[in-house]
Scaffold this motif. Sequence first.
Motif, PDB file in Angstrom:
ATOM      1  N   MET A   1       0.815  -1.221   0.000  1.00 16.74           N
ATOM      2  CA  MET A   1       0.000   0.000   0.000  1.00 16.74           C
ATOM      3  C   MET A   1       0.844   1.264   0.000  1.00 16.74           C
ATOM      4  O   MET A   1       0.320   2.350  -0.092  1.00 16.74           O
ATOM      5  N   LYS A 144      -9.440   5.262   0.601  1.00 18.36           N
ATOM      6  CA  LYS A 144      -8.159   4.735   1.101  1.00 18.36           C
ATOM      7  C   LYS A 144      -7.437   5.713   2.019  1.00 18.36           C
ATOM      8  O   LYS A 144      -6.800   5.303   2.987  1.00 18.36           O
ATOM      9  N   ILE A 180     -11.113  -1.088  -2.852  1.00 18.00           N
ATOM     10  CA  ILE A 180     -10.111  -0.475  -1.962  1.00 18.00           C
ATOM     11  C   ILE A 180     -10.791   0.238  -0.799  1.00 18.00           C
ATOM     12  O   ILE A 180     -10.316   0.200   0.338  1.00 18.00           O
ATOM     13  N   GLN A 184     -10.878  -0.728   3.791  1.00 18.34           N
ATOM     14  CA  GLN A 184     -10.593   0.117   4.954  1.00 18.34           C
ATOM     15  C   GLN A 184     -11.380  -0.331   6.182  1.00 18.34           C
ATOM     16  O   GLN A 184     -10.978  -0.070   7.312  1.00 18.34           O
TER      17      GLN A 184
END
Length: 288
Positions: A1, A144, A180, A184
């Motif tokens: 990431m 993100k 994505i 989280q």
Amino acid sequence: MQNLFNHRKIEISKLKIYRKNNPTFLPKEIPDNLFKACPNCNENITKEEWESNLFVCNKCGHHLRIGAVERIRELCDINSFSEFDAEITTYNEENFYQYDEKLEKARTNSGINEAVVCGVGEISGIKAVVCAMDSNFMMGSMGKVVGEKITRSIEYATMKKLPLIVATASGGARMQEGIISLMQMAKTSAALKKFNDKGLLYITILTDPTTGGVSASFAMLGDIIIAEPKAYIGFAGKRVIEKTINEKLPEEFQKSEFLLKKGFVDLIVSRNRLKDTLHKLLILHGVK
């Protein structure tokens, strides 16, 4: 990431506590004596009166939605708050149609770079990590960067053994970022598991609205869950649920008072009592 962000190292810079493009009263040139009607009771109240009463109607008690900067100003002692990762911003990695334009508009309307402001401050002299979401930035949606900033804040609180306070205001995961954004939920929850294993205190403040992936992850994982009066809290929308089960739901369904009765929240606290309540809870749990 790592390639998604400018850096991984946590840095702290002073947050300038000021109203920049305040979405509650635009434009800035509006005089203090101009009236703004309460959306609940239609009482005409001046801008000055709204601000002095923490954006709560002095007639019916209706709570206006407020931004992250205003929330931090109300919770933290003057000049005590330092922000984490203010420079981290979202970019349109998947080239989603018109996402860049929406991000730029959100930054202009809210005066902040993302839908959450995170940092460390003091609540009546007690140090804590504080995160405040902002519904003026793409309805507080979690992408993100929001997930990363909250996760870093949790990790900082874990490392420094500080209490964690998160004020939520969100429509859920950000659709422009697809899977994505949904990741989280797991990332923030995993960080909270490590935080919890250290025996540290986590308090969430659910404000209007708190829905979708945020309500299904870190919003509902607090050791103590506080809600503002009449806040809209839930996962799927009321109309979606009604169509799914083919039944009419109660009028108060998904309001904070309804959730209190059902045991989903622990306290409903008016905004003018919130800071004092947090201070008492921190002392009660041995935080100094």
